[in-house]
Design a protein around this motif. Structure first.
Motif, mmCIF file in Angstrom:
data_model
loop_
_atom_site.group_PDB
_atom_site.id
_atom_site.type_symbol
_atom_site.label_atom_id
_atom_site.label_comp_id
_atom_site.label_asym_id
_atom_site.label_seq_id
_atom_site.Cartn_x
_atom_site.Cartn_y
_atom_site.Cartn_z
ATOM 1 N N PRO A 8 168.718 97.139 -6.048
ATOM 2 C CA PRO A 8 167.703 96.357 -5.345
ATOM 3 C C PRO A 8 168.150 94.904 -5.265
ATOM 4 N N PRO A 9 167.916 94.225 -4.153
ATOM 5 C CA PRO A 9 168.324 92.820 -4.061
ATOM 6 C C PRO A 9 167.701 92.014 -5.206
ATOM 7 N N THR A 10 168.549 91.306 -5.933
ATOM 8 C CA THR A 10 168.114 90.591 -7.142
ATOM 9 C C THR A 10 168.837 89.258 -7.225
ATOM 10 N N THR A 11 168.103 88.230 -7.609
ATOM 11 C CA THR A 11 168.709 86.940 -7.898
ATOM 12 C C THR A 11 168.262 86.497 -9.279
ATOM 13 N N ARG A 12 168.749 85.336 -9.714
ATOM 14 C CA ARG A 12 168.345 84.865 -11.050
ATOM 15 C C ARG A 12 168.151 83.353 -11.040
ATOM 16 N N LEU A 13 167.167 82.930 -11.800
ATOM 17 C CA LEU A 13 167.006 81.520 -12.135
ATOM 18 C C LEU A 13 167.590 81.384 -13.532
ATOM 19 N N ALA A 14 168.556 80.491 -13.695
ATOM 20 C CA ALA A 14 169.286 80.451 -14.962
ATOM 21 C C ALA A 14 169.389 79.036 -15.511
ATOM 22 N N LEU A 23 165.164 66.493 -10.728
ATOM 23 C CA LEU A 23 164.897 66.754 -9.317
ATOM 24 C C LEU A 23 166.004 67.552 -8.643
ATOM 25 N N GLY A 24 167.266 67.288 -9.002
ATOM 26 C CA GLY A 24 168.371 68.033 -8.407
ATOM 27 C C GLY A 24 168.322 69.505 -8.784
ATOM 28 N N ASN A 25 168.119 69.788 -10.083
ATOM 29 C CA ASN A 25 167.973 71.181 -10.527
ATOM 30 C C ASN A 25 166.805 71.839 -9.818
ATOM 31 N N ALA A 26 165.686 71.107 -9.761
ATOM 32 C CA ALA A 26 164.462 71.666 -9.192
ATOM 33 C C ALA A 26 164.664 72.065 -7.736
ATOM 34 N N ARG A 27 165.404 71.267 -6.983
ATOM 35 C CA ARG A 27 165.669 71.614 -5.581
ATOM 36 C C ARG A 27 166.418 72.932 -5.487
ATOM 37 N N THR A 28 167.440 73.114 -6.310
ATOM 38 C CA THR A 28 168.200 74.363 -6.282
ATOM 39 C C THR A 28 167.323 75.547 -6.659
ATOM 40 N N PHE A 29 166.537 75.400 -7.734
ATOM 41 C CA PHE A 29 165.664 76.496 -8.151
ATOM 42 C C PHE A 29 164.616 76.805 -7.087
ATOM 43 N N LEU A 30 164.085 75.767 -6.441
ATOM 44 C CA LEU A 30 163.073 75.974 -5.410
ATOM 45 C C LEU A 30 163.645 76.748 -4.226
ATOM 46 N N TRP A 41 163.586 89.659 -2.637
ATOM 47 C CA TRP A 41 164.476 89.848 -3.779
ATOM 48 C C TRP A 41 163.675 89.825 -5.075
ATOM 49 N N ARG A 42 164.155 90.570 -6.043
ATOM 50 C CA ARG A 42 163.632 90.493 -7.405
ATOM 51 C C ARG A 42 164.244 89.249 -8.065
ATOM 52 N N ILE A 43 163.453 88.570 -8.935
ATOM 53 C CA ILE A 43 163.931 87.368 -9.613
ATOM 54 C C ILE A 43 163.967 87.604 -11.122
ATOM 55 N N VAL A 44 165.138 87.382 -11.719
ATOM 56 C CA VAL A 44 165.325 87.468 -13.168
ATOM 57 C C VAL A 44 165.455 86.042 -13.714
ATOM 58 N N LEU A 45 164.751 85.762 -14.809
ATOM 59 C CA LEU A 45 164.911 84.468 -15.476
ATOM 60 C C LEU A 45 165.845 84.647 -16.666
ATOM 61 N N ARG A 46 166.916 83.852 -16.680
ATOM 62 C CA ARG A 46 167.906 83.926 -17.754
ATOM 63 C C ARG A 46 168.082 82.540 -18.367
ATOM 64 N N ILE A 47 168.010 82.471 -19.686
ATOM 65 C CA ILE A 47 168.234 81.217 -20.403
ATOM 66 C C ILE A 47 169.676 81.222 -20.913
ATOM 67 N N GLU A 48 170.501 80.336 -20.356
ATOM 68 C CA GLU A 48 171.929 80.321 -20.690
ATOM 69 C C GLU A 48 172.135 79.380 -21.881
ATOM 70 N N ASP A 49 172.018 79.964 -23.065
ATOM 71 C CA ASP A 49 171.944 79.179 -24.310
ATOM 72 C C ASP A 49 173.160 79.350 -25.206
ATOM 73 N N LEU A 50 174.328 79.570 -24.612
ATOM 74 C CA LEU A 50 175.529 79.797 -25.416
ATOM 75 C C LEU A 50 176.254 78.508 -25.801
ATOM 76 N N ASP A 51 175.914 77.408 -25.143
ATOM 77 C CA ASP A 51 176.610 76.138 -25.418
ATOM 78 C C ASP A 51 175.988 75.481 -26.649
ATOM 79 N N HIS A 79 165.454 86.261 -20.387
ATOM 80 C CA HIS A 79 166.512 86.890 -21.169
ATOM 81 C C HIS A 79 167.371 85.772 -21.775
ATOM 82 N N TYR A 80 167.518 85.783 -23.085
ATOM 83 C CA TYR A 80 168.334 84.790 -23.783
ATOM 84 C C TYR A 80 169.708 85.390 -24.086
ATOM 85 N N GLN A 81 170.751 84.669 -23.733
ATOM 86 C CA GLN A 81 172.100 85.193 -23.943
ATOM 87 C C GLN A 81 172.403 85.426 -25.415
#
Length: 322
Positions: A8-14, A23-30, A41-51, A79-81
């Motif tokens: 199924p078509p899927t994207t992610r906010l990460a 504001l720059g991040n917000a524009r991309t997420f919007l 599309w289905r939207i998955v939220l992923r927290i990229e917390d490996l750094d 989803h937390y990495q």
């Protein structure tokens, strides 16, 4: 494990919890969210917390709260990495078994000295292959002593990676010439960004990646990993031009406080923030407050400026009028 062609078509906010949403991040997420809601599309939220060292306590919750305040939502996650590192370990083992990675003890200083080249804050050094001989170590060799940790680098072939970005168009990248053998696992034993994002996009069924064009150069590396891991069809990529400060660099602290959280604290309405972002996306002849839902209904990718947007004093003044 090849991907199904019937995903199924899927994207992610990460969002990465290494700093606040601005504001720059917000524009991309919007834009990402609006495309998903318009296209189904289905939207998955992923927290990229490996750094690890850069992760800020509570930044994940703040990012989610800011996204909700703007009117954005998602269908799965967060989803937390770091919650499960085993998928990355399995991918590394697959690359290791195929003889496609090797250990590297070089520091950034070592690489700089080998190149004898100047660099800037945003310049990515090319790795000259100093430790590539490590790939030929006999199997069963004892691990490096404590304190002598190794990163893991991918053996990058000398060929051009070609792909079509849905915004930037046709791309042809010489990964070996650009960055050389790049890191897929850090000296701390954690997966590096390039590997982690590929493993996560694959296992979360992501078909469309929408992100800033500062990551356009990373795409060829990720496509190479898709190929080497045998993960089947990679996502389509949509790289948005960035929001820049007046000095021509991407929006950051040096351009003032553009965090969504501080606008909230000042009483700026989410509709006014969305209105500013909409103007940056080519909607309307002037700034007009609107909801995220209204933005999604009006947004057309064809109207998105193909060059970067500059955050100006007039933008800040307009937000302050609410």
């Amino acid at each position: 494990m090849p991907q199904s062609q019937n995903r199924p078509p899927t994207t992610r906010l990460a969002p990465s919890p290494t700093g606040a949403l601005h504001l720059g991040n917000a524009r991309t997420f919007l834009v990402n969210w609006a495309m998903a809601r318009r296209k189904g599309w289905r939207i998955v939220l992923r927290i990229e917390d490996l750094d690890g060292p850069r992760v800020k306590s509570g930044a994940d919750l703040q990012a989610m709260d800011d996204l909700r305040w703007l009117g954005l939502n998602w269908d799965a996650g967060p989803h937390y990495q770091r919650q499960d590192l085993s998928p990355y370990a399995a991918a590394l083992e697959k690359l290791r078994a195929a003889g496609l990675i090797y250990g590297c003890r070089c520091s950034r200083r070592d690489i700089e000295q080998a190149q004898s080249a100047p660099h800037t804050e945003d310049h990515e050094l090319r790795y000259p292959g100093t430790c590539r001989h490590s790939a030929e170590k006999p199997t069963g060799e004892a691990p490096s002593p404590a304190g002598d940790a190794e990163a893991q680098r991918l053996i990058v072939p000398e060929r051009i990676i070609r792909f079509t970005d849905q915004i930037a168009g046709e791309q042809a990248v010489d990964v070996q010439g650009q960055v050389g053998d790049f890191i897929v696992a850090t000296k701390a034993g954690l997966p590096a960004y390039q590997l982690a994002v590929v493993v996560d996009d694959h296992r979360q069924g992501v078909t469309d990646v929408v992100r800033g064009d500062d990551l356009l150069a990373s795409t060829a590396r990720q496509l190479l990993l898709y190929e080497m891991l045998g993960l089947g069809t990679p996502p389509r990529y949509w790289h948005l031009p960035l929001v820049l400060g007046a000095d021509g660099h991407r929006l950051a602290k040096r351009h003032g406080d553009t965090r969504i959280a501080q606008y909230r604290q000042r009483g700026v309405s989410p509709q006014r923030v969305i209105g500013l972002l909409a103007g940056w996306c080519g909607l309307g002849d002037g700034r007009q407050a609107m909801t995220a839902q209204a933005f999604a209904q009006a947004f057309e990718m064809e109207r998105l400026p193909r060059g970067p947007v500059t955050f100006q004093e007039a933008d800040e003044r307009w937000l302050s009028q609410s």
